[in-house]
Design a protein around this motif. Sequence first.
Motif, PDB file in Angstrom:
ATOM      1  N   TRP A   1      -6.626 -24.310  17.302  1.00 35.59           N
ATOM      2  CA  TRP A   1      -7.971 -24.867  17.222  1.00 35.59           C
ATOM      3  C   TRP A   1      -8.252 -25.820  18.376  1.00 35.59           C
ATOM      4  N   TYR A   2      -7.258 -26.584  18.767  1.00 37.89           N
ATOM      5  CA  TYR A   2      -7.401 -27.500  19.901  1.00 37.89           C
ATOM      6  C   TYR A   2      -7.761 -26.710  21.163  1.00 37.89           C
ATOM      7  N   ASN A   3      -7.218 -25.504  21.254  1.00 37.74           N
ATOM      8  CA  ASN A   3      -7.473 -24.638  22.415  1.00 37.74           C
ATOM      9  C   ASN A   3      -8.775 -23.869  22.289  1.00 37.74           C
ATOM     10  N   GLY A   4      -9.588 -24.199  21.299  1.00 34.00           N
ATOM     11  CA  GLY A   4     -10.863 -23.515  21.133  1.00 34.00           C
ATOM     12  C   GLY A   4     -10.777 -22.255  20.306  1.00 34.00           C
ATOM     13  N   GLY A   5      -9.672 -22.100  19.585  1.00 35.20           N
ATOM     14  CA  GLY A   5      -9.513 -20.921  18.744  1.00 35.20           C
ATOM     15  C   GLY A   5      -8.876 -19.745  19.443  1.00 35.20           C
ATOM     16  N   LYS A   6      -8.498 -19.914  20.696  1.00 33.72           N
ATOM     17  CA  LYS A   6      -7.888 -18.818  21.446  1.00 33.72           C
ATOM     18  C   LYS A   6      -6.504 -18.494  20.892  1.00 33.72           C
ATOM     19  N   ALA A   7      -6.150 -17.222  20.921  1.00 34.92           N
ATOM     20  CA  ALA A   7      -4.861 -16.785  20.397  1.00 34.92           C
ATOM     21  C   ALA A   7      -3.720 -17.366  21.230  1.00 34.92           C
ATOM     22  N   LEU A   8      -2.644 -17.683  20.561  1.00 37.79           N
ATOM     23  CA  LEU A   8      -1.416 -18.072  21.236  1.00 37.79           C
ATOM     24  C   LEU A   8      -0.655 -16.824  21.650  1.00 37.79           C
ATOM     25  N   ALA A   9       0.213 -16.951  22.626  1.00 43.62           N
ATOM     26  CA  ALA A   9       1.074 -15.830  23.011  1.00 43.62           C
ATOM     27  C   ALA A   9       1.945 -15.407  21.839  1.00 43.62           C
ATOM     28  N   LEU A  10       2.313 -16.380  21.015  1.00 44.85           N
ATOM     29  CA  LEU A  10       3.136 -16.099  19.836  1.00 44.85           C
ATOM     30  C   LEU A  10       2.454 -15.163  18.850  1.00 44.85           C
ATOM     31  N   ASP A  11       1.125 -15.207  18.794  1.00 50.27           N
ATOM     32  CA  ASP A  11       0.403 -14.567  17.701  1.00 50.27           C
ATOM     33  C   ASP A  11       0.695 -13.077  17.573  1.00 50.27           C
ATOM     34  N   GLU A  12       0.723 -12.370  18.670  1.00 50.97           N
ATOM     35  CA  GLU A  12       0.924 -10.926  18.584  1.00 50.97           C
ATOM     36  C   GLU A  12       2.347 -10.553  18.171  1.00 50.97           C
ATOM     37  N   MET A  13       3.255 -11.544  18.209  1.00 54.35           N
ATOM     38  CA  MET A  13       4.645 -11.290  17.825  1.00 54.35           C
ATOM     39  C   MET A  13       4.946 -11.653  16.379  1.00 54.35           C
ATOM     40  N   ALA A  14       3.994 -12.260  15.674  1.00 53.76           N
ATOM     41  CA  ALA A  14       4.260 -12.712  14.313  1.00 53.76           C
ATOM     42  C   ALA A  14       4.686 -11.533  13.450  1.00 53.76           C
ATOM     43  N   SER A  15       5.807 -11.676  12.748  1.00 50.99           N
ATOM     44  CA  SER A  15       6.338 -10.511  12.042  1.00 50.99           C
ATOM     45  C   SER A  15       6.987 -10.820  10.705  1.00 50.99           C
ATOM     46  N   GLY A  16       7.213 -12.087  10.369  1.00 51.81           N
ATOM     47  CA  GLY A  16       7.878 -12.374   9.110  1.00 51.81           C
ATOM     48  C   GLY A  16       8.083 -13.851   8.900  1.00 51.81           C
ATOM     49  N   LEU A  17       9.026 -14.164   8.017  1.00 57.92           N
ATOM     50  CA  LEU A  17       9.358 -15.545   7.701  1.00 57.92           C
ATOM     51  C   LEU A  17      10.871 -15.738   7.773  1.00 57.92           C
ATOM     52  N   VAL A  18      11.271 -16.976   8.042  1.00 54.46           N
ATOM     53  CA  VAL A  18      12.701 -17.313   8.120  1.00 54.46           C
ATOM     54  C   VAL A  18      13.018 -18.391   7.093  1.00 54.46           C
ATOM     55  N   ARG A  19      14.082 -18.172   6.326  1.00 50.97           N
ATOM     56  CA  ARG A  19      14.583 -19.193   5.400  1.00 50.97           C
ATOM     57  C   ARG A  19      15.505 -20.125   6.180  1.00 50.97           C
ATOM     58  N   THR A  20      15.358 -21.436   5.980  1.00 51.29           N
ATOM     59  CA  THR A  20      15.970 -22.395   6.901  1.00 51.29           C
ATOM     60  C   THR A  20      17.057 -23.275   6.296  1.00 51.29           C
ATOM     61  N   TYR A  21      17.356 -23.142   5.017  1.00 53.87           N
ATOM     62  CA  TYR A  21      18.295 -24.052   4.370  1.00 53.87           C
ATOM     63  C   TYR A  21      19.691 -23.960   4.989  1.00 53.87           C
ATOM     64  N   SER A  22      20.463 -25.014   4.860  1.00 59.11           N
ATOM     65  CA  SER A  22      21.821 -25.039   5.397  1.00 59.11           C
ATOM     66  C   SER A  22      22.832 -24.726   4.305  1.00 59.11           C
ATOM     67  N   ALA A  23      24.110 -24.871   4.599  1.00 55.36           N
ATOM     68  CA  ALA A  23      25.163 -24.469   3.668  1.00 55.36           C
ATOM     69  C   ALA A  23      25.158 -25.290   2.391  1.00 55.36           C
ATOM     70  N   ASP A  24      24.712 -26.545   2.494  1.00 56.59           N
ATOM     71  CA  ASP A  24      24.809 -27.424   1.336  1.00 56.59           C
ATOM     72  C   ASP A  24      23.568 -28.286   1.124  1.00 56.59           C
ATOM     73  N   ALA A  25      22.442 -27.878   1.703  1.00 54.33           N
ATOM     74  CA  ALA A  25      21.219 -28.657   1.552  1.00 54.33           C
ATOM     75  C   ALA A  25      19.994 -27.755   1.664  1.00 54.33           C
ATOM     76  N   ALA A  26      18.957 -28.093   0.901  1.00 53.56           N
ATOM     77  CA  ALA A  26      17.725 -27.306   0.930  1.00 53.56           C
ATOM     78  C   ALA A  26      16.932 -27.537   2.210  1.00 53.56           C
ATOM     79  N   ILE A  27      17.117 -28.707   2.832  1.00 56.27           N
ATOM     80  CA  ILE A  27      16.430 -29.036   4.075  1.00 56.27           C
ATOM     81  C   ILE A  27      17.474 -29.185   5.177  1.00 56.27           C
ATOM     82  N   ALA A  28      17.300 -28.438   6.238  1.00 59.49           N
ATOM     83  CA  ALA A  28      18.332 -28.360   7.272  1.00 59.49           C
ATOM     84  C   ALA A  28      18.121 -29.357   8.398  1.00 59.49           C
ATOM     85  N   ASP A  29      19.226 -29.835   8.918  1.00 63.47           N
ATOM     86  CA  ASP A  29      19.293 -30.542  10.190  1.00 63.47           C
ATOM     87  C   ASP A  29      19.331 -29.495  11.309  1.00 63.47           C
TER      88      ASP A  29
END
Length: 550
Positions: free
Chosen positions: A65-93
């Motif tokens: 939005w700051y860029n006026g709504g123009k697409a990011l280079a990332l946008d055309e590559m969007a393909s899924g989601l990543v789970r980020t938890y670590s071995a012993d914590a729900a929130i990862a370092d």
Amino acid sequence: MMNRHKLNQLHLSITAGTLAVSLLLGLSGETVSAASKEQPEIRAKNVIMLIPDGMSMDGTTLARWYNGGKALALDEMASGLVRTYSADAAIADSAPAGTAFATGFKSHTGYVGVLPDQNTMPGLPKLAAGDAKKPVANIVEAARLAGKSTGIIATSEIMHATPADFSAHYPDRSNYDALSEQQVYAGMDVVLGGGATYFTPAGRDDGEDLTKVIANSGYNIVKNTAELKAASSGKLWGMFADTAMANDMDRDPVKQPSIAEMTDKAIQVLSQNEEGFFLMVEGSKVDWAAHANDPIGIISEVNAFDRAVAKALAFAKQDQNTLVIAATDHGNGGITIGDVGTTGTYDEEPLSTFIAPLKKAKATGEGLEKKFNSNRSNIKAVMKQYYGITDLTKEEIATIKAAEKGKMNYAVGPMISKRAHIGWTTGGHTGGEVALYSYAPGGVQLTGVVENSDIAGYMASALQVNLADVSKQLFVPAKTAFAAKGATVKWDATDARNPVVVVTKGNDTLRLPVFKNTADWNGKTVKLKGNVIHNGVQTYVPQDAVDLFS
């Protein structure tokens, strides 16, 4: 969820269109592999992984939005989601999250390139006895041993958690001496970022002059934008700041190249290898801005990172033999477009409510610190000129005046956030899924909800390298292996800051400096295939060190 696999395999097998990750480390017990769906088989000569550290999805929305709504280079590559938890914590370092990307194993907070002490998150296996903190191979090591060129880029200190995850092994991300020394001896072809101080004797507890070692190892050391642009081939090491590099909005383009310029140069150099390359690029300071709840820093660093993505994507499209993956290691800050002040009006607020106050900013919170005079008597003038804020409260003025050196973004970030109705839930990391972006030859993408630890296997499969075999080759328990050869192992701590493992058998003596890949074999220097690693528990050596003894 994926099927269970044995922890004594680290090997990506793709058959009949199914991505199955099995992790071979010579360990006992079993592991639960992560969530994934059927994935197409990918083969690529090159892999580029880009990591916008700490980038939550509202951060990319805000930048767009700051860029006026123009697409990011990332946008055309969007393909899924990543789970980020670590071995012993729900929130990862960042350290264990980056370790998962680089090695295929979730780990513990602060641990770089090694296994955790235990796996306690649901679905993970019990760690086998004796495997705590054991080093495991990363994708950079596997690519190098396969004859490919390798490189890492970061806008932080290059030995910071994420770049270290791809180039070192130690269960303490704050031990810059151990991490940076390993990086110098890791055999990478391109290293670009900050942290120059930590390669000098004055910046190290061990007193070593690693800058000299880098130069003697054949690297072209470059220290500013012009020198980077002038470099053409060979080994390249960029030291563009004593500590971290500046935020892109605050950057002096003469002194420091952008992350896009570093990425472009690295690709130019690495792609000269006919065998291919692996490159990791981290936009480190998206995370730092999020910790400070600084939306201007977020916008600065997301946009800078996206321009680096554009460089990688353009190369991949032209090359048609390159896999590009972009994913953050975790969210940060809980950033939202809309806050408690828009609870009753959120669907009536025009876009200008959120963006107009941000457009007035001419520096990030970090860059603003240099604009105040020594006694900070010009606070009102600076905030008006650089942030367009003319209604500072007495409390806000006091906060700015009292801000510690290096913490001005923490002071002013919330101020402009309030005026732009940008919400934050925390000054720390968050545990939600993050966006996955991918591009591969033929336009094939990695899709679905995947584990961060799956991505290492996906990249290894694309490059047709086996992380399990590399772990076996590089991380052999020294005491056990040399004892099997009839040799005696001792620890020489004559110089406590630079210990050496001494192995003797008959008339043969092998001296192995810790965290290096060079050794002394009966008075002659030999180069090993990997570094000697001590993890605070035991020492690991490459197999070729063991093979010196008959």
